[in-house]
Motif scaffolding. Sequence first.
Motif, short mmCIF file in Angstrom:
data_model
loop_
_atom_site.label_atom_id
_atom_site.label_comp_id
_atom_site.label_asym_id
_atom_site.label_seq_id
_atom_site.Cartn_x
_atom_site.Cartn_y
_atom_site.Cartn_z
N THR A 166 0.82 -1.22 0.00
CA THR A 166 0.00 0.00 0.00
C THR A 166 0.85 1.27 0.00
O THR A 166 0.41 2.31 -0.46
N GLY A 167 2.09 1.16 0.50
CA GLY A 167 2.98 2.33 0.48
C GLY A 167 3.18 2.83 -0.96
O GLY A 167 3.32 4.03 -1.20
N TYR B 285 0.67 5.50 -1.91
CA TYR B 285 0.99 6.85 -1.41
C TYR B 285 2.14 7.44 -2.23
O TYR B 285 2.16 8.63 -2.51
N ARG B 286 3.07 6.58 -2.62
CA ARG B 286 4.19 7.04 -3.43
C ARG B 286 3.72 7.51 -4.82
O ARG B 286 4.19 8.52 -5.33
N ALA C 36 5.81 11.30 -0.27
CA ALA C 36 4.77 10.31 0.08
C ALA C 36 4.40 10.46 1.55
O ALA C 36 3.22 10.35 1.92
N SER C 37 5.39 10.74 2.37
CA SER C 37 5.12 10.93 3.78
C SER C 37 4.19 12.14 3.97
O SER C 37 3.26 12.10 4.78
N SER D 275 0.63 11.26 2.77
CA SER D 275 -0.01 10.22 3.60
C SER D 275 -0.60 10.80 4.89
O SER D 275 -1.35 10.13 5.58
N ARG E 24 -6.10 9.59 2.41
CA ARG E 24 -6.17 8.27 3.06
C ARG E 24 -7.53 7.63 2.78
O ARG E 24 -7.61 6.44 2.47
N GLY F 271 1.55 -2.22 5.18
CA GLY F 271 1.43 -0.77 5.29
C GLY F 271 1.61 -0.30 6.72
O GLY F 271 2.45 -0.84 7.45
N ARG F 272 0.82 0.71 7.11
CA ARG F 272 0.90 1.24 8.48
C ARG F 272 -0.43 1.09 9.22
O ARG F 272 -0.47 1.07 10.43
N ASP F 273 -1.53 1.01 8.43
CA ASP F 273 -2.88 1.05 9.02
C ASP F 273 -3.72 -0.12 8.54
O ASP F 273 -4.94 -0.05 8.52
N ARG G 100 1.27 11.18 13.88
CA ARG G 100 0.43 11.95 12.96
C ARG G 100 -1.04 11.83 13.40
O ARG G 100 -1.44 10.84 14.04
O1 DC Z 1 6.06 1.79 3.14
P1 DC Z 1 6.53 2.97 2.30
O2 DC Z 1 7.85 3.57 2.76
O3 DC Z 1 6.57 2.65 0.82
O4 DC Z 1 5.41 4.09 2.50
C1 DC Z 1 5.49 5.35 1.89
C2 DC Z 1 4.81 6.39 2.79
O5 DC Z 1 3.41 6.15 2.87
C3 DC Z 1 5.34 6.42 4.22
O6 DC Z 1 5.53 7.78 4.60
C4 DC Z 1 4.24 5.81 5.05
C5 DC Z 1 3.00 6.02 4.23
N1 DC Z 1 2.05 4.91 4.32
C6 DC Z 1 0.92 5.09 5.08
O7 DC Z 1 0.75 6.15 5.68
N2 DC Z 1 -0.02 4.10 5.14
C7 DC Z 1 0.17 2.95 4.48
N3 DC Z 1 -0.78 2.00 4.55
C8 DC Z 1 1.34 2.74 3.72
C9 DC Z 1 2.28 3.74 3.67
#
Ligand code: DC
Length: 225
Positions: A33-34, A37-38, A94-95, A98, A104, A124-126, A183
Amino acid sequence: MKINIAIDGPSAAGKSTIAKLLAKKLGYVHLDTGAMYRCTALKAKKEGIALDDEAGVCAMLEKTDITLTPEGEVFLDGENVSDAIRTDEISLAASAVSKMKKVREDLVARQQKMAEDKGFIMDGRDIGTVVLKDAEVKIFMTASAEARAMRRYLQNKEKGLPLSNVETIAEEIRQRDYEDTHRANSPLRKADDAVELDTSELTIDEVVAAMMRIVEPAIAGEKQG
Ligand code: DC
């Protein structure tokens, strides 16, 4: 019946590497999923949309196609951007995107639709907390900042990229961890029902084996159920 597997954790913990290997072993599809965002960041940059213009980025996203192939390639409006989204500049951008609530919402809806049919490993993160709250297996992958910095250093060395020292990389990683966990929108946190896996002292093979021990009973249970 297949299941869905959610993998979350801080940056550079090796989520994508492991998810890819696990997907291959299980015959599942890995969704990074990152990368979405990229892609959002890359297109905003190309179109000259400011990275603090949430309305502008969202309007752009409505007219944007992002395709993740089962082979791990990333297409943005039909163009293969698999490498273009991996630069440091795009990591930073991307950060920034995001953090945007509406961005989102748009991407989460797409991710939920992609994983509707099961058989996905999404990282991912979430994912465990928001995107796939009902995933049958949730793993929260961590590693110390020092271990992650050392892995990044060795990766860069192998790719022939310019080298910062390990402590500088560790400091950047700690900074990103802080931003990810503080965040306002969907901060990085372990879902209550996720299994935590600290990979600091493990090789890639050992991490995959540990993941298989977590995943296999869930898949067997699904087959019986
Ligand atoms: O995992 P990555 O480094 O490719 O992610 C890129 C950016 O996207 C990073 O700043 C975190 C964010 N991200 C996010 O907020 N939620 C996700 N599900 C995946 C990535």
